[in-house]
Design a protein around this motif. Structure first.
Motif, PDB file in Angstrom:
ATOM      1  N   VAL A  27       0.870  -1.177   0.000  1.00  0.00           N
ATOM      2  CA  VAL A  27       0.000   0.000   0.000  1.00  0.00           C
ATOM      3  C   VAL A  27       0.904   1.223   0.000  1.00  0.00           C
ATOM      4  CG1 VAL A  27      -1.811   1.227   1.240  1.00  0.00           C
ATOM      5  CG2 VAL A  27      -1.743  -1.270   1.315  1.00  0.00           C
ATOM      6  N   SER A  28       0.745   2.070  -1.015  1.00  0.00           N
ATOM      7  CA  SER A  28       1.646   3.211  -1.142  1.00  0.00           C
ATOM      8  C   SER A  28       0.935   4.556  -1.114  1.00  0.00           C
ATOM      9  CB  SER A  28       2.469   3.084  -2.427  1.00  0.00           C
ATOM     10  OG  SER A  28       1.604   2.970  -3.536  1.00  0.00           O
ATOM     11  N   ASN A  29      -0.383   4.544  -0.818  1.00  0.00           N
ATOM     12  CA  ASN A  29      -1.095   5.824  -0.747  1.00  0.00           C
ATOM     13  C   ASN A  29      -2.255   5.743   0.248  1.00  0.00           C
ATOM     14  OD1 ASN A  29      -3.722   5.194  -2.225  1.00  0.00           O
ATOM     15  ND2 ASN A  29      -2.213   4.549  -3.744  1.00  0.00           N
ATOM     16  N   VAL A  55       6.858   9.007   2.932  1.00  0.00           N
ATOM     17  CA  VAL A  55       8.081   8.406   3.463  1.00  0.00           C
ATOM     18  C   VAL A  55       7.996   6.873   3.521  1.00  0.00           C
ATOM     19  CG1 VAL A  55       9.625   8.333   5.480  1.00  0.00           C
ATOM     20  CG2 VAL A  55       8.461  10.471   4.871  1.00  0.00           C
ATOM     21  N   PHE A  56       6.798   6.340   3.773  1.00  0.00           N
ATOM     22  CA  PHE A  56       6.636   4.914   4.042  1.00  0.00           C
ATOM     23  C   PHE A  56       5.657   4.246   3.083  1.00  0.00           C
ATOM     24  CE2 PHE A  56       7.709   6.832   8.153  1.00  0.00           C
ATOM     25  CZ  PHE A  56       8.806   6.063   8.504  1.00  0.00           C
ATOM     26  N   ASP A  57       5.824   2.946   2.917  1.00  0.00           N
ATOM     27  CA  ASP A  57       4.842   2.060   2.298  1.00  0.00           C
ATOM     28  C   ASP A  57       4.399   1.085   3.367  1.00  0.00           C
ATOM     29  OD1 ASP A  57       4.861   3.041  -0.354  1.00  0.00           O
ATOM     30  OD2 ASP A  57       6.563   1.768  -0.904  1.00  0.00           O
ATOM     31  N   VAL A  58       3.238   0.487   3.156  1.00  0.00           N
ATOM     32  CA  VAL A  58       2.737  -0.544   4.059  1.00  0.00           C
ATOM     33  C   VAL A  58       2.743  -1.862   3.298  1.00  0.00           C
ATOM     34  CG1 VAL A  58       0.705  -1.387   5.303  1.00  0.00           C
ATOM     35  CG2 VAL A  58       1.336   1.031   5.440  1.00  0.00           C
ATOM     36  N   LYS A  60       9.977   3.872   2.012  1.00  0.00           N
ATOM     37  CA  LYS A  60       9.818   3.764   0.560  1.00  0.00           C
ATOM     38  C   LYS A  60      11.166   3.492  -0.090  1.00  0.00           C
ATOM     39  CE  LYS A  60       5.739   6.493  -0.562  1.00  0.00           C
ATOM     40  NZ  LYS A  60       4.944   5.406  -1.094  1.00  0.00           N
ATOM     41  N   SER A  61      11.126   2.741  -1.184  1.00  0.00           N
ATOM     42  CA  SER A  61      12.337   2.394  -1.917  1.00  0.00           C
ATOM     43  C   SER A  61      11.996   2.289  -3.393  1.00  0.00           C
ATOM     44  CB  SER A  61      12.867   1.046  -1.412  1.00  0.00           C
ATOM     45  OG  SER A  61      13.887   0.575  -2.259  1.00  0.00           O
ATOM     46  N   ASP A  62      13.000   2.478  -4.229  1.00  0.00           N
ATOM     47  CA  ASP A  62      12.802   2.302  -5.669  1.00  0.00           C
ATOM     48  C   ASP A  62      12.897   0.838  -6.080  1.00  0.00           C
ATOM     49  OD1 ASP A  62      12.463   5.022  -6.060  1.00  0.00           O
ATOM     50  OD2 ASP A  62      14.597   5.371  -6.418  1.00  0.00           O
TER      51      ASP A  62
END
Length: 135
Positions: free
Chosen positions: A34-36, A66-69, A123-125
């Protein structure tokens, strides 16, 4: 052939447990990132549709800049005692989420449950891939 060194990724546990709605939450066995905020709100609403599960979460306000879940949901089971564990590592190419499915070690209650495990990561690419492990 180059070998890529793996390192453990720091994650923050948001929640680990079971849904008790006999599958009525409508969440299939799946691994999601989940990114948003919109997708997070949708997931929380589904998880809370039968029982208010998220009241036990360590946090629900996530800074998605800053974060993803990372959320992992197991299959709906016919008894209790099932759980999931995650081990997250990264190398130069991927973030790897190794999922361990734990079965009860003795006869358990006969209530339908669905194990889940939810963490917050920076978060990361790098792409996130999911694998199953027995370790």
């Amino acid at each position: 052939m180059k070998t890529s060194k793996s390192e453990t990724i720091l994650s923050t546990l948001i929640a680990k447990g079971n849904l008790y709605g006999s599958g009525a939450e409508g969440i299939k066995a799946q691994n999601i990132v989940v990114s948003n905020q919109n997708d997070w709100d949708t997931l929380i609403t589904k998880m809370n549709s039968v029982n208010t599960v998220t009241s036990g979460f360590s946090e629900v306000e996530i800074d998605f800049s800053v974060f993803d879940v990372v959320a992992v949901f197991g299959e709906v089971k016919g008894s209790g005692g099932f759980s999931l564990d995650l081990n997250m590592t990264k190398n130069s190419e991927n973030i790897v989420v190794a999922i361990k499915q734990n079965a009860p070690d003795r006869l358990s209650n006969s209530v339908m449950t669905q194990p889940f495990y939810i963490v917050k990561v920076r978060k990361s690419d790098l792409p996130i891939i999911f694998t199953k492990t027995n370790e």
